[in-house]
Scaffold this motif. Sequence first.
Motif, PDB file in Angstrom:
ATOM      1  N   SER A 142      69.083 -20.363 -25.575  1.00  0.00           N
ATOM      2  CA  SER A 142      68.081 -19.556 -26.039  1.00  0.00           C
ATOM      3  C   SER A 142      68.436 -18.116 -26.648  1.00  0.00           C
ATOM      4  N   LEU A 143      69.265 -17.396 -26.262  1.00  0.00           N
ATOM      5  CA  LEU A 143      69.798 -16.373 -26.672  1.00  0.00           C
ATOM      6  C   LEU A 143      70.318 -16.497 -28.090  1.00  0.00           C
TER       7      LEU A 143
ATOM      8  N   ILE B 205      67.310 -17.061 -30.399  1.00  0.00           N
ATOM      9  CA  ILE B 205      66.732 -15.766 -30.599  1.00  0.00           C
ATOM     10  C   ILE B 205      67.590 -14.765 -31.578  1.00  0.00           C
TER      11      ILE B 205
ATOM     12  N   SER C  42      65.250 -13.718 -35.022  1.00  0.00           N
ATOM     13  CA  SER C  42      65.573 -12.371 -35.257  1.00  0.00           C
ATOM     14  C   SER C  42      64.930 -12.226 -36.700  1.00  0.00           C
TER      15      SER C  42
ATOM     16  N   LYS D 128      48.736 -16.698 -26.941  1.00  0.00           N
ATOM     17  CA  LYS D 128      49.108 -16.851 -25.674  1.00  0.00           C
ATOM     18  C   LYS D 128      48.087 -17.664 -24.814  1.00  0.00           C
TER      19      LYS D 128
ATOM     20  N   TYR E 223      53.676 -18.966 -24.978  1.00  0.00           N
ATOM     21  CA  TYR E 223      53.626 -18.098 -26.185  1.00  0.00           C
ATOM     22  C   TYR E 223      53.875 -18.942 -27.353  1.00  0.00           C
TER      23      TYR E 223
ATOM     24  N   PRO F   4      58.296 -19.438 -30.550  1.00  0.00           N
ATOM     25  CA  PRO F   4      58.344 -18.024 -29.687  1.00  0.00           C
ATOM     26  C   PRO F   4      58.654 -18.516 -28.262  1.00  0.00           C
ATOM     27  N   GLN F   5      58.502 -19.730 -27.823  1.00  0.00           N
ATOM     28  CA  GLN F   5      58.762 -20.367 -26.312  1.00  0.00           C
ATOM     29  C   GLN F   5      60.292 -20.059 -26.041  1.00  0.00           C
TER      30      GLN F   5
ATOM     31  N   PHE G 239      61.605 -17.423 -25.765  1.00  0.00           N
ATOM     32  CA  PHE G 239      61.411 -16.174 -25.065  1.00  0.00           C
ATOM     33  C   PHE G 239      60.969 -16.561 -23.646  1.00  0.00           C
ATOM     34  N   ASN G 240      60.043 -17.610 -23.380  1.00  0.00           N
ATOM     35  CA  ASN G 240      59.714 -18.063 -22.057  1.00  0.00           C
ATOM     36  C   ASN G 240      61.102 -18.717 -21.585  1.00  0.00           C
TER      37      ASN G 240
ATOM     38  N   LEU H 141      64.247 -17.942 -22.132  1.00  0.00           N
ATOM     39  CA  LEU H 141      65.122 -16.664 -21.629  1.00  0.00           C
ATOM     40  C   LEU H 141      64.613 -15.976 -20.360  1.00  0.00           C
ATOM     41  N   PHE H 142      63.386 -15.948 -20.198  1.00  0.00           N
ATOM     42  CA  PHE H 142      62.965 -15.143 -19.146  1.00  0.00           C
ATOM     43  C   PHE H 142      62.604 -16.056 -17.838  1.00  0.00           C
TER      44      PHE H 142
END
Length: 467
Positions: A279-280, A283, A288, A309, A323, A367-368, A370-371, A373-374
């Motif tokens: 995921s990093l 992103i 980016s 969302k 997201y 955008p998921q 980011f889900n 990654l977190f």
Amino acid sequence: MNRAYNPSIRVKILADLISLSLIILILGNGLTLSDTTFLSTSRFFYLFLTLFCWFFAGSTMGLYKDFRAISFSFEWVVFLKSLILYSLVTSFLFSQIFKEFSFSLPHLLLQCSIIFVILPAQKLIIRVLLKKIRNSKQVRRKVLIVGAGDSGLNFYQHYVKDNHYGYSLAGFIDDNINPSLNGHYLGKTSDIDKVIAQYDLDDIVVAMPINDESQLEKIVTIGEREGKRVKIIPHYQRFSAGRVHVGTLGGLPIITLRSLPLDITDNKIYKRTFDIIFSLLVIILILSWLIPIVSLIIKMSSKGPVFFKQERWGLNNKPIICYKFRTMIHTSKDTDDAGNYQQARKNDPRVTKIGAILRKTSLDELPQFFNVLFGSMSLVGPRPHPVPLNIESKDSVQNYMMRHWVKPGITGWAQVNGYRGETHKHYLMQKRVEFDVWYMENWTFWLDLQIILQTLVNIVKTEKNAY
């Protein structure tokens, strides 16, 4: 909960690590190091990291499972997958992270070539030696099987007949005579004391459903009085067709009816590590610059926010915020006038022109990452459904809520097998759940890679159900 390790697996792990250490020490590490001492700190670190990479690759691919009753060709395929992953992980670590070492690709190829020859031969030798040890007179145990039904015959066929587990058959006892026993029927269960006295045996395996506890108590009492080990096969098949784990919680024996690979902490760590790294990279390298472009197009084409969302259910039914890029007009509703949830459908008037393109190419899901990654989602797993759809399906679709035993994913086994998009008919949701449950019960790191690759292929082809 405790896990029982097979001693033969420990032998295989130890043998692999010893062989790999010898290969590395004999070849040299192939790295340019300032310290030329044979076992200097830097060389020891290289050796340790290499062994760790091998153990990680082998454990991830399932190399250290019990293969004794499975053909060697299957174990060899798993070994080959492990070797490929090992070479990829090792080359990445020493070329990208530990750059103080001068990485040599030819040396790695030579090392892997030797491993390709040595380790399979070693594994074959270990397999033969362990089978001989298990079937030697000193180790082999004669077993009396109580129950000549399906469970008893299955135990004989898979664990006794081919001598993979160190058992030889003393015979069967059952209240009903089974003609297929070929002379191995020794009497009724009520005659167990006479059978034990007449025949030479070591273990008693109870493989029949016993409704009368006094009957089971009699078998255990007589068996232990005569110094025989009594083992009981629990009859749980009517509750679950999945994997079963027998363990202990403290000192309490517990049977878990559906044991998942991702219940194991090691597998959770592997999957989470891969999620973070992948995921990093997405992103940093893609989102980016892509997010500003897509955001500008969405804002220019329709009114409303860039991102959509929505609350959905994640791991263990806990709510998560999922997201996506907004693909519908901002005034659209999730439910109709009757209060029923409206799934996105073909030619849905709520979908914008740009939204149709994003949905067709699956770009709306980006955008998921980011889900992921977190930590609220994973790259691969059952797709998270909107809350109204969960409520609507949980009582009508068999095993539906089991989907939430693992983290939801951006893509999944059901999706790459064609079950994505609208589930306007009951059987479509049922099939999606069946694929999700199969994925959870058969998870491997290799399967995740396969699903990711198939997802990319499907995106290029464009899927008919993506609308």
